[in-house]
Design an enzyme around this catalytic site. Structure first.
Site, PDB file in Angstrom:
ATOM      1  N   ASP A  15      -9.775  -2.779  13.279  1.00  0.00           N
ATOM      2  CA  ASP A  15      -9.033  -4.036  13.765  1.00  0.00           C
ATOM      3  C   ASP A  15      -7.377  -3.400  13.682  1.00  0.00           C
ATOM      4  O   ASP A  15      -7.091  -2.744  12.930  1.00  0.00           O
ATOM      5  CB  ASP A  15      -9.492  -5.098  12.379  1.00  0.00           C
ATOM      6  CG  ASP A  15      -8.735  -5.727  12.760  1.00  0.00           C
ATOM      7  OD1 ASP A  15      -8.490  -7.261  13.838  1.00  0.00           O
ATOM      8  OD2 ASP A  15      -7.788  -6.193  11.502  1.00  0.00           O
ATOM      9  N   GLU A  62      -8.434  -2.210  18.235  1.00  0.00           N
ATOM     10  CA  GLU A  62      -7.780  -3.081  19.037  1.00  0.00           C
ATOM     11  C   GLU A  62      -6.106  -2.825  18.697  1.00  0.00           C
ATOM     12  O   GLU A  62      -5.852  -2.748  18.000  1.00  0.00           O
ATOM     13  CB  GLU A  62      -8.472  -4.193  17.723  1.00  0.00           C
ATOM     14  CG  GLU A  62      -7.520  -5.853  18.776  1.00  0.00           C
ATOM     15  CD  GLU A  62      -8.256  -6.916  17.412  1.00  0.00           C
ATOM     16  OE1 GLU A  62      -7.580  -7.742  18.291  1.00  0.00           O
ATOM     17  OE2 GLU A  62      -8.036  -6.426  16.478  1.00  0.00           O
TER      18      GLU A  62
END
Length: 570
Positions: free
Chosen positions: A244, A281
């Site tokens: 993330d 990401e």
């Protein structure tokens, strides 16, 4: 059993176990240890630091009573695996399916998710991407407020539940990617501060304090996150990790944490004999993220590509507010289909500056692209999804593109359920302020913010998929469209070819049509609500969203909002 904990700044550590507290012995580099021969699988424990506590173990594998309860010993040998013949799943040529355990089924458990795997295999999915499963405050959360990063949310089924789902996925021929969060920890139940310098002392992002990756004591902190990643891949048999918001990892060392992690995962991959995937990401549009380590890159297998999403969304929906402004017009879609990204060093109006670098030479499979995902739906105030006509067009382009496609749960049948932002903070102040905090996060995004209260249980319940919708003809028809697209992608090598320099795109921004050529194939799209004649022969039709396609002397005649995959007679 030997208990160990890193606590370099305290003068005394005690182990709190059934029967009382036991002193722990100091060792090298701030580590403490204690032997408890009678402790075993399921034994509850915690650590007392200079008289304060007990606190959960920073590396707790099991929190059966939640984040505010004691840790429990978890023996990985306690679980019996049946996936001994599993050889892994390579990202290349694969289709990913992202899901949230709590809302994927009515029950919201790993066990219930396992019962839906036949649906995914029939859909043509190769990899299941599971949103974060670390323990969180309360009973419902997206997962990005996780703490106790080595443990598994007990409301989903705990560590055995996750292993059962992974085992079932492998039996079904599906790989598993787990979403992990290393750039911050949740604001409630985070007990790392008393143990040592896990944090840098400044806000690393909007979501929380930066973790200490390059300051004093950071050697052990970096090891904390690397060992966590290796745990999922080794002990839970997971096939990959989605990392993330890596742009919020603040690391000034000569070797970035991601590069170090990539090296470690390569070693593990050699050991376990199966491919292991790392997907970042990243908001940086920096090709170094996916370049190999020997090319001085970070060595990530792939990265999420928001530019493709934004261009697809704008093309099918017509929205151009906030960060969609730079993607208005079909020229943006044409660019991302041939170049991988829109922002490759040019000006970004949303950021007010130049952004990104060219991805020339990067194969498309290293860019994970989607039409919808948890962020792009859930970051809208009402969590609304695209309607079915727009899904048909977007999916047709996504699943014939040179990228690694990712679908979001329920998209394949046009689920009506929104995917709203929800949480269940125990702290009253956090609970009451969550809605306002969420609104402030999206100031400047162009939304009139009227969102349901994220703390209300009804917000969570509304986000659960309604599987009975598959009985409706409209939803079943869309599911068949998605199945046909994945089957065609698998059958025709031209459609999974990742070479961006082989993709050719023609478009007309005024009449709103676009033709993407993949080898001898063409994907022709009419975004307009009116019928149009495209200057390309129809030839052999392989798949069409509307049966009313026709041929004229001028070219292919497409009804409004339609897409056809064909082999023109040229």
């Amino acid at each position: 059993m030997i208990f160990e904990v890193w606590a370099p700044t305290v003068t005394a550590v005690e182990l709190d176990v059934p029967g009382g507290r036991r002193p722990m012995s100091p060792g090298q580099d701030g580590w403490w240890s204690a032997a408890v021969p009678e402790a075993g699988h399921g034994t509850r424990y915690g650590f007392v630091l200079d008289g304060d506590g007990p606190y959960p173990d920073p590396r707790s594998r099991w929190q059966p009573e939640g984040i505010f309860g004691p840790s429990a010993v978890y023996d990985h040998a306690h679980f019996t695996w049946t996936d001994h013949g599993w050889k892994g799943r390579d990202l290349r040529g694969s289709v990913i399916y992202e899901l949230h355990i709590g809302t994927f089924t009515t029950e919201g458990t790993f066990e219930a998710a396992a019962e839906k795997l036949q649906h995914l295999t029939e859909l043509g999915v190769d990899l299941v991407e599971i949103m974060p499963v670390a323990p969180v405050p309360g009973s419902r959360n997206w997962g990005y407020d996780g703490v106790d990063l080595y443990a598994v949310n007990h409301t989903y089924g705990g560590p055995d539940g996750l292993k059962t789902l992974v085992d079932a996925c492998h039996q079904a021929g599906l790989g598993v990617i787990l979403d992990v969060v290393y750039n911050h920890l949740g604001p409630s139940g985070n007990f790392l501060h008393p143990f040592g310098p896990y944090f840098s002392g400044f806000a690393g992002s909007y979501w929380g304090e930066a973790v200490n990756l390059d300051g004093p004591g950071s050697d052990v902190v970096r090891r904390y996150f690397i060992d966590n990643a290796l745990q999922w891949l080794r002990d839970y048999h997971v096939d990959g990790l989605r990392l993330d918001a890596v742009h919020a990892l603040h690391d000034r060392r000569a070797t970035h944490l991601l590069a170090e992690l990539s090296d470690e995962v390569d070693v593990l991959s050699c050991s376990v004999g199966r491919p292991l995937t790392l997907i970042a990401e990243s908001d940086l549009n920096d090709p170094r993220m996916v370049r190999s380590r020997d090319a001085d890159g970070y060595g990530m297998t792939a990265q999420w590509n928001d530019d493709v999403h934004h261009a697809l969304h704008t093309a099918v929906s017509g929205e151009h507010h906030g960060y969609y402004a730079d993607f208005a017009g079909l020229s943006a879609l044409a660019k991302v289909l041939t170049s991988g990204v829109m922002h490759d060093g040019g000006h970004s109006s949303f950021r007010g500056r130049a952004h990104g670098r060219s991805f020339a030479g990067v194969p498309g499979h290293r860019l994970v692209a989607c039409l919808q995902n948890h962020d792009q739906i859930g970051n809208r105030p009402m969590g609304d999804r695209l309607p079915i006509p727009e899904l048909k067009l977007g999916a047709g382009l996504l699943l014939t593109s040179p990228f690694t496609p990712m679908l979001f749960m329920g998209e394949e049948w046009g689920a009506r359920a929104p995917f709203l932002f929800f949480s269940d903070h125990v702290d009253p102040e956090l609970r009451d302020s969550e809605g306002g905090r969420r609104q402030r996060e999206f100031e400047g995004f162009g939304y009139a913010w009227e969102a349901p209260d994220p703390s209300e249980e009804e917000t969570f319940l509304r986000s659960k998929l309604d599987w009975s919708e598959l009985k409706d003809e409209e939803h079943w028809s869309l599911l068949c469209w998605y199945r046909d697209l994945t089957a065609l992608r698998r059958a025709l090598p031209e459609l999974s070819d990742p070479r961006l320099d082989r993709v050719r795109v023609d478009h007309d921004p005024d009449d709103r049509w676009l033709v993407m050529r993949r080898g001898s194939l063409a994907v022709s799209v009419n975004f307009s609500p009116e019928s149009l004649t495209l200057p390309i022969p129809l030839g052999v039709v392989l798949l069409a969203s509307d049966e009313n396609m026709s041929e004229t002397p001028e070219g292919a005649r497409l009804p409004g909002q339609s897409l056809v995959i064909h082999r023109p007679d040229t």
